[in-house]
Design a protein around this motif. Structure first.
Motif, PDB file in Angstrom:
ATOM      1  N   ARG A  12      28.510 -35.126 -40.059  1.00  0.00           N
ATOM      2  CA  ARG A  12      28.341 -33.684 -39.950  1.00  0.00           C
ATOM      3  C   ARG A  12      29.705 -33.014 -40.030  1.00  0.00           C
ATOM      4  O   ARG A  12      30.655 -33.425 -39.383  1.00  0.00           O
ATOM      5  CB  ARG A  12      27.675 -33.337 -38.642  1.00  0.00           C
ATOM      6  CG  ARG A  12      26.265 -33.827 -38.631  1.00  0.00           C
ATOM      7  CD  ARG A  12      25.575 -33.299 -37.442  1.00  0.00           C
ATOM      8  NE  ARG A  12      24.231 -33.834 -37.437  1.00  0.00           N
ATOM      9  CZ  ARG A  12      23.213 -33.205 -36.982  1.00  0.00           C
ATOM     10  NH1 ARG A  12      23.361 -32.016 -36.462  1.00  0.00           N
ATOM     11  NH2 ARG A  12      22.028 -33.747 -37.013  1.00  0.00           N
ATOM     12  N   TYR A  13      29.753 -32.009 -40.789  1.00  0.00           N
ATOM     13  CA  TYR A  13      30.955 -31.212 -40.969  1.00  0.00           C
ATOM     14  C   TYR A  13      30.744 -29.971 -40.124  1.00  0.00           C
ATOM     15  O   TYR A  13      30.127 -29.005 -40.550  1.00  0.00           O
ATOM     16  CB  TYR A  13      31.124 -30.877 -42.457  1.00  0.00           C
ATOM     17  CG  TYR A  13      32.437 -30.244 -42.795  1.00  0.00           C
ATOM     18  CD1 TYR A  13      33.612 -30.959 -42.655  1.00  0.00           C
ATOM     19  CD2 TYR A  13      32.511 -28.943 -43.256  1.00  0.00           C
ATOM     20  CE1 TYR A  13      34.823 -30.387 -42.963  1.00  0.00           C
ATOM     21  CE2 TYR A  13      33.715 -28.365 -43.567  1.00  0.00           C
ATOM     22  CZ  TYR A  13      34.876 -29.086 -43.418  1.00  0.00           C
ATOM     23  OH  TYR A  13      36.089 -28.530 -43.727  1.00  0.00           O
ATOM     24  N   THR A  14      31.225 -30.054 -38.928  1.00  0.00           N
ATOM     25  CA  THR A  14      30.909 -28.991 -37.985  1.00  0.00           C
ATOM     26  C   THR A  14      31.825 -27.780 -38.101  1.00  0.00           C
ATOM     27  O   THR A  14      31.375 -26.661 -37.966  1.00  0.00           O
ATOM     28  CB  THR A  14      30.976 -29.520 -36.540  1.00  0.00           C
ATOM     29  OG1 THR A  14      32.270 -30.029 -36.302  1.00  0.00           O
ATOM     30  CG2 THR A  14      29.933 -30.598 -36.316  1.00  0.00           C
ATOM     31  N   LYS A  15      33.120 -28.010 -38.354  1.00  0.00           N
ATOM     32  CA  LYS A  15      34.039 -26.886 -38.403  1.00  0.00           C
ATOM     33  C   LYS A  15      34.986 -27.070 -39.578  1.00  0.00           C
ATOM     34  O   LYS A  15      35.610 -28.116 -39.719  1.00  0.00           O
ATOM     35  CB  LYS A  15      34.824 -26.815 -37.094  1.00  0.00           C
ATOM     36  CG  LYS A  15      35.625 -25.573 -36.946  1.00  0.00           C
ATOM     37  CD  LYS A  15      36.228 -25.504 -35.558  1.00  0.00           C
ATOM     38  CE  LYS A  15      36.987 -24.200 -35.430  1.00  0.00           C
ATOM     39  NZ  LYS A  15      37.632 -24.119 -34.128  1.00  0.00           N
ATOM     40  N   PRO A  16      35.093 -26.090 -40.428  1.00  0.00           N
ATOM     41  CA  PRO A  16      36.002 -26.231 -41.569  1.00  0.00           C
ATOM     42  C   PRO A  16      37.457 -26.253 -41.101  1.00  0.00           C
ATOM     43  O   PRO A  16      37.811 -25.629 -40.102  1.00  0.00           O
ATOM     44  CB  PRO A  16      35.712 -25.003 -42.421  1.00  0.00           C
ATOM     45  CG  PRO A  16      35.116 -24.011 -41.480  1.00  0.00           C
ATOM     46  CD  PRO A  16      34.419 -24.801 -40.409  1.00  0.00           C
ATOM     47  N   ASP A  17      38.260 -27.023 -41.813  1.00  0.00           N
ATOM     48  CA  ASP A  17      39.693 -27.048 -41.504  1.00  0.00           C
ATOM     49  C   ASP A  17      40.292 -25.729 -41.967  1.00  0.00           C
ATOM     50  O   ASP A  17      40.347 -25.445 -43.165  1.00  0.00           O
ATOM     51  CB  ASP A  17      40.381 -28.202 -42.231  1.00  0.00           C
ATOM     52  CG  ASP A  17      39.997 -29.546 -41.668  1.00  0.00           C
ATOM     53  OD1 ASP A  17      39.659 -29.591 -40.471  1.00  0.00           O
ATOM     54  OD2 ASP A  17      40.031 -30.535 -42.413  1.00  0.00           O
TER      55      ASP A  17
END
Length: 154
Positions: A12-17
């Motif tokens: 899961r990609y919860t928060k973009p860098d």
């Protein structure tokens, strides 16, 4: 054939860098602050502090610096008399390269003489009246200044 019924966990990609907004604002504020400081100083009419003080000329000599490749330089008097030919001119070659570049940019003849000037406050300068270029030789240390100092005593 059997199939693997176990499920792989989903990534899961919860928060973009992202760059934090505070840092972005700081990055923008820095050049704007520098521009504001420089602009305020330019319009304030404040005198420049890095400019050498005016002084009387004590001694001067006209010289022609001829580049002879990457490291070699020939020094001539204004009348064409050969003063020195150096295969490894060191600091003199570095100064000659700077002069050559300034003249090239401004479209000035490379064979014109420059003035080596000693002022009464101890400054030693190489001045090219044709291109407006000059160098304060004391700024490069005593040994480098001495390379040109000898030319005034000859």
């Amino acid at each position: 054939m059997t199939t693997d019924t176990r499920r792989q966990p989903e990534l899961r990609y919860t928060k973009p860098d992202m760059i934090p907004k505070v840092l972005l604002r700081a990055m923008l504020a820095l050049p704007l602050a520098a521009l504001a400081i420089v602009g305020a100083n330019a319009v304030s009419g404040r005198p420049q502090v890095g400019v050498p003080h005016a002084a009387e000329v004590v001694q001067q000599r006209s010289l022609v610096l001829e580049g002879r490749g990457a490291k070699a330089v020939a020094l001539r008097d204004a009348d064409g008399t050969l003063l020195a030919e150096m295969e490894n001119g060191g600091f003199i070659t570095v100064v000659q390269n700077g002069l050559q570049r300034a003249r090239l940019v401004r479209g000035v003849d490379q064979a014109l003489p420059v003035r080596l000037v000693r002022f009464d406050n101890g400054r030693l300068s190489l001045i090219d009246d044709a291109s407006g270029w000059s160098v304060e030789l004391h700024a490069f240390g005593d040994l480098n200044q001495a390379a040109f100092d000898r030319l005034l005593s000859e």
